[in-house]
Design a protein around this motif. Structure first.
Motif, PDB file in Angstrom:
ATOM      1  N   SER A 112      11.793  30.110  72.178  1.00 52.06           N
ATOM      2  CA  SER A 112      12.390  30.521  70.924  1.00 52.06           C
ATOM      3  C   SER A 112      11.543  30.146  69.715  1.00 52.06           C
ATOM      4  N   VAL A 113      10.440  29.433  69.915  1.00 49.00           N
ATOM      5  CA  VAL A 113       9.604  29.101  68.773  1.00 49.00           C
ATOM      6  C   VAL A 113       8.303  29.885  68.859  1.00 49.00           C
ATOM      7  N   GLY A 114       8.001  30.566  67.792  1.00 52.28           N
ATOM      8  CA  GLY A 114       6.796  31.372  67.795  1.00 52.28           C
ATOM      9  C   GLY A 114       5.569  30.530  67.526  1.00 52.28           C
ATOM     10  N   LYS A 115       4.420  31.227  67.396  1.00 49.21           N
ATOM     11  CA  LYS A 115       3.165  30.516  67.202  1.00 49.21           C
ATOM     12  C   LYS A 115       3.138  29.767  65.864  1.00 49.21           C
ATOM     13  N   LYS A 129      11.255  29.859  64.236  1.00 52.61           N
ATOM     14  CA  LYS A 129      12.235  29.855  65.323  1.00 52.61           C
ATOM     15  C   LYS A 129      12.908  31.205  65.385  1.00 52.61           C
ATOM     16  N   TYR A 130      13.136  31.656  66.593  1.00 51.38           N
ATOM     17  CA  TYR A 130      13.786  32.950  66.755  1.00 51.38           C
ATOM     18  C   TYR A 130      15.191  32.754  67.299  1.00 51.38           C
ATOM     19  N   LEU A 131      16.026  33.686  66.938  1.00 51.10           N
ATOM     20  CA  LEU A 131      17.357  33.696  67.536  1.00 51.10           C
ATOM     21  C   LEU A 131      17.211  34.085  68.995  1.00 51.10           C
ATOM     22  N   ASN A 132      18.147  33.616  69.817  1.00 57.68           N
ATOM     23  CA  ASN A 132      17.933  33.856  71.240  1.00 57.68           C
ATOM     24  C   ASN A 132      18.272  35.285  71.654  1.00 57.68           C
TER      25      ASN A 132
END
Lengths: 505, 729
Positions: B209-212, B216-219
């Motif tokens: 869920s965490v990008g580079k 943070k992205y929603l699931n």
């Protein structure tokens, strides 16, 4: 350089774009004026129009070109125009929308500052955007264009979403919000004037011009004995004819029109390919292909488009000889009728028929239909045919109501359906009688439960009412049949039953 | 020790058809309470004993352990008199017999899907190049949901290998809404790739869920998937909707629109498993959604042909140790056609029949491989059991009729003679099965009968094979064949004998059929020479059975029409041809012949034809069972007091049973006060039981609550103080 207060964007950019998007140069120029930092940048812009009129594509292309030209002007990276496009279709919740906005803005600005993890409301969005746009140092006349594509289709949108987004620019002055919507209600942003740009549907000359510019479908082979000019001319006239035949009445969008042209072209030019007609004989070609122009399957191609792979050499669509009623490889030709009767086993079919009877007969007629009390054999009254025959008198025709089978299905209690099932089973299923010695088996076994569960999972039977989530075998539960009359009639005939005889108006 | 006995009693009770509940009388209530209180401690002690025995067994040989295991699963029969070795032998025979079949069945099922798999794979692989829409494979699987699992499992394997794509299987139960569906897609598609690189599993949650850039992205954000797959050149994700009908159509529409919107970044393909028809499915989608799909339809092999190949390999095949009897088989096959019972049900029924046979039939021991059964193993109980068999009786009677009186006498009196005979039967059984299969194979190879193999096999088992019977009426069609037909028929038969049948696991038996082959070759040569000889003639070669030989002749004599049948005159060659055909028919009916299975001595040891446990286990009828138990409770309770009540109401019956009787007499709405007064009249002061009102009321409430629990009544909203009757059937 920036001596003038008002300066239109670079004409070179606009001309190139106007060529790419023909027939949209008015909208293109208006939008460019409203977005460009040197021209007349404004706070909110609304683009509206029906689908497939180029709203999103033109916005994206224009912004990309404008940003690129700004980058050229100031190569040190202090570009005065940045943009982010958020597509509402991809956002599942409003929180998702907000977080996508923050993410895309950060990406566009190449922002490496700290980012907070949550952004659930418009106020949090404002805070995040202010951090990046308002308080960070930006070059003079900086504009940030935020495009909300399809924002009127946003899922789980709070009612304040649009007005709140429209007010972003009041807090962060360098923002221009672009709302791409289908048809905005009056004053839907709850704000003072916002310029609207209408993207109307194309007119006939525009349709033809666009399709002509695209040229014949790339897959089609070149026509023999025809110069490129002749082919192009034929294509243009053909497009106009297709528009008159189909587009005016039914296919009103550009992709559908283009699809119709692509699909018809091989059949239309088949005589030319076969060498029986020349490319100049347009009217003769048109008459030869008249049947195809009336083919409604073009308008609704359905989901089965691909020819089956196992039919090894994929029949090239152009190889159809000039015969008018030859089988076309696309749609409607193959018998896809893998009907229910072949798929469902006997018990499930019987259950479905019983459910249909339970849904479409009134409870008070059950005794008449299914009772064996007086006659030993069931008295069934004819359905439509008998009713019409007797009720032909002048007095009764006035009271005629809509046939029950044309109305929607009514809910029934499971126990009643099972009783009907038990009553008709012996009569309809010949093997059942011989197998069980003619006697009805009391009670229902698991096989019937399994058939019910299967029908329910196929959505042919639907649980209705408050207890929809309750026990599926609850005898008091209410159900409804979910198949239409045509299918039930076919199903009945597959078992040698005329369902019509068992329906009472 | 008492507890050990208790334990065996429990075990025996477990396998009885009906469980008789011994109701505790009022005196030993205390005892009962004590025993029930002691039950947990007993369990504990049993387990500790097991541990102890285990430690003891560690020193013992491995064989001993096996015996213990076998003994725990299979109980000794003959009222416990069966020797442990015999029990073990039965258990072992089952354990060797079933896996062989199971492997074959799985192989057949996998092979059946192969065609579909190849088609889908090539479509998904090629569709990308042809269109910008989402490739959609629409697989018509039929209504049997249980068999879809295997297909989609295979699809996942093949497609992952062939297209380097991530495969996600969605079932409607797992994806009730858009968020849940997306979460599952992201989790599965992300996870299937992470197996390759040996990233630690513990950062599974955060890693996805965490990008580079630390975002943070929603699931449920597909961006997550995009980032996770970003390392790949062209991320492809195939989403399979296993039971498309059960999905909410709004959800499907949303998902497809979403996939389309992401199609430029993640290349999605979809597969739909459809049970009904494409039209119905399409009707549930919006037209604008349907336009995103580039669909192709695939059919799975029809259930009927899958059944036939499973039947051939597992039921009829020469590797099937236990033969299922004709009536059970007919039942199973009919159930496949009539009910919603997939091939899986058929397979588990088969397995259940095997289990029953080896578990409950002491004679199943004779099926063990040669050399395992010897004289020491056979107990007096075995011979005694054999003497009670119907087939034994028939065998002896036949011997008497055939004047083999000594043989019959020894069978009846001499145990060791009988054992000799029993031991010989194994070979007889195999001979019979071979004969049966070869005959059937020849009949199917002729290609004259259109009856499905299952029917042929069942009637061959039941009535034997006789070419003159109606079921196997091939002689007449053969006689009507022309010379070319005869030659090709002979060729087919010869090649069938040479190659055997891999489906039936039947090797060729050329070497054993010298006589038949020679005779066939002779007839073929003769027919060929006859054809050669008549080639120049205008009249083709014909036999007297041929259809064109019967000429209907009309003659008008004195204004009356006379119809007469004339046979065309036959030439010398024709007569020779007729003779050849006759001899061919004779040879065939001589060689294709088989007795019904039940005529064989000791067929009970290898033929399982009992429907009753199968029906009870696979088609239970809860309603009927409840009804019967409530009507005649004393059959189950085994108490003395109600035994003479018959089906009528007696005051000593349990309250629920009395209420059920009253319930049956009532109408759609039941007044509870009336019910109570009727109940009280039968158990109250005036009756022989003479309960006081309070006790009766308690029983009444309890009974009514139980009826409600079982779904017989429901509170009614139509009338106060009434309950609604729910069950009528």
């Amino acid at each position: 350089m920036r001596n003038s207060l008002f300066q239109l964007p670079d004409e070179l950019v606009l001309t190139a774009l106007a060529q790419a998007f023909s027939c949209r140069s008015f909208q293109l120029r208006s939008l460019a004026t409203l977005l460009h930092p040197d021209a007349a940048p404004c706070q909110n812009v609304v683009l509206y129009g029906t689908e497939a009129t180029g709203k999103s594509a033109i916005t994206a292309a224009l912004l990309a070109r404008l940003e690129a030209s700004e980058d050229d002007r100031s190569p040190d990276g202090d570009s005065r125009l940045r943009f982010a496009i958020v597509n509402s279709v991809e956002c599942i919740t409003s929180r998702h929308l907000f977080e996508s906005v923050v993410g895309k803005v950060a990406q566009a600005l190449r922002w490496h500052g700290p980012s907070s993890s949550r952004c659930e409301t418009v106020s949090q969005l404002t805070v995040e955007l202010s951090k990046m746009l308002k308080y960070a140092p930006r070059p003079d006349g900086f504009r940030f264009v935020l495009v909300f594509d399809g924002i009127d289709r946003q899922r789980e949108a709070p009612p304040t979403l649009l007005p709140a987004l429209a007010r972003l620019a009041e807090i962060i002055p360098c923002i221009t919000s672009v709302f791409v919507v289908t048809s905005p209600p009056a004053n839907f942003l709850h704000t003072a004037f916002a310029p609207h740009i209408h993207f109307p549907n194309y007119t006939k000359p525009e349709f033809v011009a666009i399709v002509t510019a695209g040229g014949p479908p790339p897959g089609a082979p070149a026509l023999p004995n025809t110069t490129p000019e002749e082919a192009a001319d034929l294509w243009a006239r053909f497009a106009a004819a297709v528009h008159d035949a189909l587009a005016r009445a039914a296919t009103r969008t550009l992709p559908a029109f283009r699809h119709a042209c692509d699909a018809l072209w091989p059949r239309f030019t088949a005589p030319v390919v076969a060498g029986t007609r020349g490319a100049r004989e347009f009217s003769k070609l048109l008459i030869a292909a008249r049947a195809h122009f009336q083919d409604e399957s073009l308008l609704d191609p359905g989901i089965i488009v691909a020819a089956r792979p196992p039919s090894a050499a994929p029949a090239p669509p152009t190889a159809i000889p000039g015969g008018s009623n030859s089988i076309t490889p696309q749609a409607s030709s193959k018998p896809h009728t893998s009907d229910l009767a072949a798929l469902l086993p006997t018990t499930a079919r019987l259950l479905l028929l019983a459910a249909y009877l339970a849904s479409h007969n009134a409870t008070r007629h059950d005794l008449v239909l299914f009772s064996t009390h007086h006659h030993g054999r069931r008295r069934r009254r004819g359905g439509l045919s008998v009713g019409v025959g007797r009720g032909a008198g002048p007095g009764r025709s006035k009271h005629r109501k809509i046939a029950r089978k044309l109305l929607g299905a009514h809910a029934f209690v499971l126990e009643r359906m099972l009783a009907i099932f038990a009553a008709v089973r012996g009569e309809w299923d010949g093997r059942y009688v011989s197998r069980e010695g003619g006697g009805l088996v009391d009670g229902m076994d698991t096989d019937i439960g399994m058939a019910m569960a299967t029908l329910a999972s196929l959505r042919l039977l639907v649980r209705v009412g408050g207890g929809a989530g309750g026990d599926a075998m609850d005898r008091g539960g209410k159900w409804r049949v979910n198949v239409g009359w045509e299918m039930v009639r076919a199903l009945g005939r597959s078992m040698g039953v005329e369902v019509e005889e068992w329906l009472i108006e | 020790m008492a507890e050990i006995e208790d334990n065996t009693v429990f075990q025996q009770d477990d396998h009885r058809a009906a469980y008789i509940f011994s109701a505790p009388s009022s005196e030993d209530q205390h005892h009962h309470a004590a025993s029930s209180a002691a039950r947990p401690t007993k369990r504990r002690r049993v387990s500790s004993k097991k541990d102890g025995s285990k430690s003891r067994q560690q020193t013992a040989a491995a064989a001993g352990e096996e015996t213990a295991a076998a003994r725990s699963a299979f109980t000794p029969l003959f009222n416990g008199a069966e020797s442990p070795d015999a029990v073990r032998l039965r258990a072992e025979s089952f354990e060797t017999a079933w896996p062989v079949l199971d492997a074959r069945i799985q192989h057949v099922l996998r092979e059946a899907n192969r065609n579909t798999l190849d088609e889908v794979t090539s479509f998904i692989g090629n569709a990308e190049a042809e269109t910008t829409q989402i490739p959609a494979g629409i697989i018509i699987t039929g209504p049997n949901i249980a068999s879809q699992d295997l297909l989609f499992e295979q699809l996942a394997d093949t497609l992952c290998k062939a297209t380097q794509a991530r495969f996600v299987r969605l079932r409607s139960a797992e994806a009730p809404n858009l968020k849940a569906a997306l979460k599952k897609i992201i989790k599965d598609a992300g996870a299937s790739g992470r197996d390759d690189d040996d990233d630690a599993d513990d950062d599974d949650e955060t890693g996805l869920s965490v990008g580079k850039d630390g975002r943070k992205y929603l699931n449920y954000d597909l961006e997550t998937l995009h980032v996770a797959l970003g390392a790949n050149e062209s991320p492809r994700v195939i989403v399979a909707f296993q039971d498309s009908e059960a999905f909410d159509s709004g959800l499907l529409t949303d998902l497809i629109a979403l996939f389309h919107s992401w199609h430029d970044r993640i290349r999605f393909s979809v597969l739909f498993g459809i049970a009904t028809s494409v039209q119905l499915f399409q009707a549930r989608l919006l037209k604008s959604t349907a336009r995103y799909l580039y669909g192709a339809q695939f059919d799975v092999v029809q259930a009927g042909s899958v059944l036939e190949s499973v039947f051939k390999s597992a039921v009829a095949g020469s590797q099937a140790m236990v033969r299922l009897g004709p009536s059970l088989l007919r039942n199973l096959v009919e159930r496949q056609q009539d009910q919603v019972a997939g091939i899986q049900v058929f397979i588990s029924s088969l397995k259940y029949a095997y289990m029953c046979h080896f578990y409950a039939n002491p004679l199943s021991m004779f099926l063990a491989a040669d050399g395992h059964v010897d004289r020491q193993l056979l107990q007096p109980e075995h011979t005694q059991a054999v003497r009670t068999l119907g087939s034994f009786k028939a065998h002896v009677e036949r011997a008497v009729e055939a004047r083999q009186l000594n043989h019959a006498q020894s069978l009846l009196d001499d145990d060791s003679y009988l054992v000799d005979q029993i031991l010989k039967q194994g070979q007889r059984r195999q001979d019979h099965v071979m004969r049966l299969l070869r005959s059937l194979h020849l009949i199917t190879a002729m290609g004259i009968l259109s009856t499905p193999f299952t029917d042929l096999y069942i009637s061959a088992l039941a009535e034997g094979i006789d070419l003159s019977s109606d079921m196997f009426a091939v002689v007449d069609p053969i006689k009507r064949l022309g010379p070319d037909g005869i030659i090709s028929l002979i060729r087919r038969i010869v090649s069938a004998i040479e190659t055997g049948s891999p489906e039936l696991d039947l090797p060729g038996w050329e070497s054993e059929a010298d006589e038949l082959m020679a005779a066939l070759g002779e007839i073929r040569d003769e027919v060929e020479t006859l054809v050669e000889r008549t080639k120049d003639n205008r009249n083709p070669l014909k036999s007297k059975y041929g259809a064109q030989n019967k000429v209907l002749r009309t003659t008008v004599v004195a204004q009356k029409v006379q119809l007469s049948r004339d046979t065309a005159t036959l030439t010398e060659e024709d007569n020779a041809f007729t003779k050849a055909i006759d001899s061919l028919a004779d040879i065939l009916s001589q060689h294709i012949h088989c007795d019904p299975a039940e005529s064989l001595f000791l067929h009970e040891a290898w033929l399982y034809d009992s429907k009753s446990p199968y029906r009870d286990v696979f088609i239970p009828r809860p309603a009927t069972t409840f009804g019967r138990a409530l009507t005649r409770p004393h059959d189950y309770l085994g108490c003395a007091c109600c035994g003479n009540a018959g089906g009528a109401v007696a005051s000593t019956l349990p309250a629920t049973a009395i209420l059920y009787h009253l319930y049956l007499e009532a109408g759609a709405l039941i007044n509870v006060a009336d019910l109570w007064s009727a109940y009280y009249a039968s158990v109250g002061d005036e009756s022989e039981l003479g309960l006081d009102e309070r006790t009766a009321l308690v029983h009444f409430y309890q009974g009514l609550a139980e009826l409600r629990m079982m779904g017989f009544v429901r509170q009614s909203k139509k009338k106060a103080d009434h309950v609604a009757k729910l069950k009528w059937l």
